[in-house]
Design a protein around this motif. Structure first.
Motif, PDB file in Angstrom:
ATOM      1  N   MET A  30      44.901  43.717  48.599  1.00 43.04           N
ATOM      2  CA  MET A  30      44.139  42.600  48.471  1.00 43.04           C
ATOM      3  C   MET A  30      43.458  42.342  47.872  1.00 43.04           C
ATOM      4  O   MET A  30      42.711  41.628  47.175  1.00 43.04           O
ATOM      5  CB  MET A  30      43.922  42.936  50.001  1.00 43.04           C
ATOM      6  N   ILE A  31      42.489  43.905  47.742  1.00 43.66           N
ATOM      7  CA  ILE A  31      41.462  43.407  47.196  1.00 43.66           C
ATOM      8  C   ILE A  31      41.826  42.991  45.581  1.00 43.66           C
ATOM      9  O   ILE A  31      41.097  42.122  44.634  1.00 43.66           O
ATOM     10  CB  ILE A  31      40.692  44.543  46.933  1.00 43.66           C
ATOM     11  N   ASP A  32      42.576  43.968  44.661  1.00 49.97           N
ATOM     12  CA  ASP A  32      43.028  43.180  43.483  1.00 49.97           C
ATOM     13  C   ASP A  32      42.782  41.661  43.599  1.00 49.97           C
ATOM     14  O   ASP A  32      43.149  41.390  42.516  1.00 49.97           O
ATOM     15  CB  ASP A  32      44.315  44.228  43.250  1.00 49.97           C
ATOM     16  N   ARG A  33      44.501  41.454  44.204  1.00 49.57           N
ATOM     17  CA  ARG A  33      44.305  39.740  44.059  1.00 49.57           C
ATOM     18  C   ARG A  33      43.391  38.759  44.441  1.00 49.57           C
ATOM     19  O   ARG A  33      43.165  37.787  43.578  1.00 49.57           O
ATOM     20  CB  ARG A  33      44.959  39.354  45.647  1.00 49.57           C
ATOM     21  N   ILE A  34      42.343  39.202  44.521  1.00 51.01           N
ATOM     22  CA  ILE A  34      40.962  38.476  45.563  1.00 51.01           C
ATOM     23  C   ILE A  34      39.797  38.548  43.994  1.00 51.01           C
ATOM     24  O   ILE A  34      39.293  37.759  43.502  1.00 51.01           O
ATOM     25  CB  ILE A  34      40.087  38.744  46.660  1.00 51.01           C
ATOM     26  N   ASN A  35      40.313  39.500  43.428  1.00 50.07           N
ATOM     27  CA  ASN A  35      39.849  40.113  42.465  1.00 50.07           C
ATOM     28  C   ASN A  35      40.211  39.444  41.173  1.00 50.07           C
ATOM     29  O   ASN A  35      39.348  38.597  40.141  1.00 50.07           O
ATOM     30  CB  ASN A  35      39.043  41.422  41.542  1.00 50.07           C
ATOM     31  N   GLY A  36      41.543  38.849  41.203  1.00 53.54           N
ATOM     32  CA  GLY A  36      42.338  38.614  40.126  1.00 53.54           C
ATOM     33  C   GLY A  36      42.125  37.126  39.706  1.00 53.54           C
ATOM     34  O   GLY A  36      41.827  36.667  39.748  1.00 53.54           O
ATOM     35  N   PHE A  37      41.658  36.579  41.508  1.00 53.79           N
ATOM     36  CA  PHE A  37      41.361  35.083  41.647  1.00 53.79           C
ATOM     37  C   PHE A  37      40.216  34.712  41.310  1.00 53.79           C
ATOM     38  O   PHE A  37      39.953  34.074  40.869  1.00 53.79           O
ATOM     39  CB  PHE A  37      41.772  34.976  42.931  1.00 53.79           C
ATOM     40  N   LEU A  38      39.181  35.624  41.444  1.00 56.94           N
ATOM     41  CA  LEU A  38      37.605  35.832  41.306  1.00 56.94           C
ATOM     42  C   LEU A  38      37.785  35.126  39.305  1.00 56.94           C
ATOM     43  O   LEU A  38      37.009  34.552  38.899  1.00 56.94           O
ATOM     44  CB  LEU A  38      36.732  36.483  41.805  1.00 56.94           C
ATOM     45  N   ALA A  39      38.566  36.174  38.930  1.00 55.38           N
ATOM     46  CA  ALA A  39      38.878  36.727  37.255  1.00 55.38           C
ATOM     47  C   ALA A  39      38.894  35.170  36.512  1.00 55.38           C
ATOM     48  O   ALA A  39      38.340  34.008  36.534  1.00 55.38           O
ATOM     49  CB  ALA A  39      39.631  37.608  36.841  1.00 55.38           C
ATOM     50  N   SER A  40      39.707  34.527  37.878  1.00 53.33           N
ATOM     51  CA  SER A  40      40.697  33.144  36.713  1.00 53.33           C
ATOM     52  C   SER A  40      40.502  32.237  36.681  1.00 53.33           C
ATOM     53  O   SER A  40      39.924  31.515  36.510  1.00 53.33           O
ATOM     54  CB  SER A  40      41.977  33.328  37.469  1.00 53.33           C
ATOM     55  N   ALA A  41      38.872  31.931  38.245  1.00 55.48           N
ATOM     56  CA  ALA A  41      38.461  30.759  38.230  1.00 55.48           C
ATOM     57  C   ALA A  41      36.852  30.422  37.388  1.00 55.48           C
ATOM     58  O   ALA A  41      36.907  30.262  37.194  1.00 55.48           O
ATOM     59  CB  ALA A  41      37.767  29.978  40.196  1.00 55.48           C
ATOM     60  N   ASP A  42      36.549  32.222  37.508  1.00 57.03           N
ATOM     61  CA  ASP A  42      35.398  32.024  36.069  1.00 57.03           C
ATOM     62  C   ASP A  42      35.656  31.593  34.670  1.00 57.03           C
ATOM     63  O   ASP A  42      35.309  31.221  34.410  1.00 57.03           O
ATOM     64  CB  ASP A  42      35.136  33.410  35.901  1.00 57.03           C
ATOM     65  N   ALA A  43      37.332  32.200  34.439  1.00 61.46           N
ATOM     66  CA  ALA A  43      37.910  31.824  33.282  1.00 61.46           C
ATOM     67  C   ALA A  43      37.815  30.401  33.086  1.00 61.46           C
ATOM     68  O   ALA A  43      38.205  29.703  31.899  1.00 61.46           O
ATOM     69  CB  ALA A  43      39.125  32.516  32.840  1.00 61.46           C
TER      70      ALA A  43
END
Length: 137
Positions: A30-43
């Motif tokens: 879950m944490i990995d998925r959330i962090n991936g989402f945040l990275a995508s949004a930041d990109a």
């Protein structure tokens, strides 16, 4: 982020451990998925992609919550109602975030999304999930 500084990430901590390796593994995912989402949004990915990623997280977390709630019912967990209400609150927040991002873009909701997700995972893992799973092992 507007200043190109990446959003803070949620980091796995020992105090999140429940003592149940399968649940801990799912929580780490879950944490990995959330962090991936945040990275995508930041990109700066397209709004549709960011909303889609959040929708996938919603679906994945819903399945995890259903399993956890079944475990609670099977064990007649005394804090079931409170724990389930916490699950429902996060799912409602995720829906609201998807709507807000779709309407106004990620930047408009970024701080609120990051803070809510971080607070929820840190608090829920440390308190609710830890209490639940330690009582079952």
């Amino acid at each position: 982020m507007s200043d190109l500084t990446p959003s803070p990430r949620i980091e796995w901590r020992v105090e999140f451990e429940t003592g149940n390796p399968a649940i801990d593994h799912e929580h780490k995912q879950m944490i990995d998925r959330i962090n991936g989402f945040l990275a995508s949004a930041d990109a700066g990915l397209a709004t549709e992609i960011v909303v889609g990623q959040l929708g996938e997280i919603y679906a994945w977390i819903s399945v995890h919550f259903a399993l956890e709630e079944k475990i609670m019912r099977d064990h007649r967990y005394d804090q079931f109602d409170q724990h389930k209400a916490d699950h429902e609150a996060l799912l409602d927040n995720l829906c609201d975030f998807m709507d807000e991002i779709a309407a106004n873009g990620y930047a408009a909701a970024e701080q609120k999304i990051q803070q809510r997700l971080t607070d929820w995972f840190v608090d829920h893992f440390k308190t609710q999930d830890s209490r639940l799973h330690r009582g079952l092992i």
